[in-house]
Design a protein around this motif. Structure first.
Motif, PDB file in Angstrom:
ATOM      1  N   SER A 193      18.531 -15.862 -13.894  1.00  0.00           N
ATOM      2  CA  SER A 193      19.456 -15.010 -14.653  1.00  0.00           C
ATOM      3  C   SER A 193      18.690 -13.901 -15.346  1.00  0.00           C
ATOM      4  N   THR A 194      19.456 -13.025 -15.971  1.00  0.00           N
ATOM      5  CA  THR A 194      18.853 -12.045 -16.872  1.00  0.00           C
ATOM      6  C   THR A 194      18.669 -12.722 -18.232  1.00  0.00           C
ATOM      7  N   ILE A 195      17.991 -12.067 -19.147  1.00  0.00           N
ATOM      8  CA  ILE A 195      17.798 -12.629 -20.486  1.00  0.00           C
ATOM      9  C   ILE A 195      19.155 -12.656 -21.195  1.00  0.00           C
ATOM     10  N   PRO A 196      19.566 -13.832 -21.692  1.00  0.00           N
ATOM     11  CA  PRO A 196      20.836 -13.892 -22.432  1.00  0.00           C
ATOM     12  C   PRO A 196      20.795 -12.980 -23.647  1.00  0.00           C
ATOM     13  N   ASP A 197      21.918 -12.367 -23.936  1.00  0.00           N
ATOM     14  CA  ASP A 197      21.970 -11.429 -25.069  1.00  0.00           C
ATOM     15  C   ASP A 197      22.459 -12.078 -26.358  1.00  0.00           C
ATOM     16  N   GLY A 198      22.636 -13.387 -26.346  1.00  0.00           N
ATOM     17  CA  GLY A 198      23.038 -14.084 -27.561  1.00  0.00           C
ATOM     18  C   GLY A 198      24.531 -14.326 -27.686  1.00  0.00           C
ATOM     19  N   ARG A 199      25.317 -13.719 -26.809  1.00  0.00           N
ATOM     20  CA  ARG A 199      26.763 -13.955 -26.865  1.00  0.00           C
ATOM     21  C   ARG A 199      27.072 -15.343 -26.317  1.00  0.00           C
ATOM     22  N   PRO A 200      27.907 -16.134 -26.998  1.00  0.00           N
ATOM     23  CA  PRO A 200      28.249 -17.473 -26.497  1.00  0.00           C
ATOM     24  C   PRO A 200      28.835 -17.439 -25.091  1.00  0.00           C
ATOM     25  N   GLU A 201      29.619 -16.409 -24.779  1.00  0.00           N
ATOM     26  CA  GLU A 201      30.221 -16.355 -23.449  1.00  0.00           C
ATOM     27  C   GLU A 201      29.175 -16.147 -22.352  1.00  0.00           C
ATOM     28  N   MET A 202      28.026 -15.567 -22.689  1.00  0.00           N
ATOM     29  CA  MET A 202      26.977 -15.420 -21.681  1.00  0.00           C
ATOM     30  C   MET A 202      26.403 -16.793 -21.321  1.00  0.00           C
ATOM     31  N   ALA A 203      26.240 -17.662 -22.317  1.00  0.00           N
ATOM     32  CA  ALA A 203      25.773 -19.022 -22.042  1.00  0.00           C
ATOM     33  C   ALA A 203      26.767 -19.726 -21.120  1.00  0.00           C
TER      34      ALA A 203
END
Length: 112
Positions: free
Chosen positions: A87-97
């Motif tokens: 994946s790309t680096i998660p941006d901290g948004r819960p929906e990205m997780a």
């Protein structure tokens, strides 16, 4: 864990989170070493068919863009070496997780 997997598991995946702020060239931090250690702890009838790598960065870590690029490139090479997706680096948004976990589940479902 032995009682959970009494028969051959049909589909299994590993969501491998890796801190890119660490040294990308440290042999002890290679994905293949971690997966080898993990596989040794699993019951023999437990099969892993999908590994998905998620690059992370410790909260508050400030790395120059160059260093992030070098770390991501090194990590991507390691992921390819163990037939993993990344994946790309998660941006901290819960929906990205949530999206990352759904991506892993979809890959498990689509692999034989």
């Amino acid at each position: 864990m032995d009682s959970w997997c009494t028969n051959q598991c049909k589909k299994a995946g590993i969501l491998y989170m890796h801190n890119i702020a660490s040294n990308p060239f440290d042999a002890n931090l290679k994905i293949s070493e971690h997966l080898r250690a993990f596989r040794r702890t699993l019951p023999r009838n437990f099969a892993i068919n999908t590994v998905h790598v998620v690059p992370t960065m410790a909260l508050g870590a400030k790395l120059p863009a160059e260093r992030v690029d070098v770390s991501i490139t090194a990590l991507r090479g390691q992921a390819v070496g163990v037939d993993a997706t990344m994946s790309t680096i998660p941006d901290g948004r819960p929906e990205m997780a949530w999206d990352i976990v759904q991506e892993l589940l979809n890959k498990c479902e689509n692999r034989n």
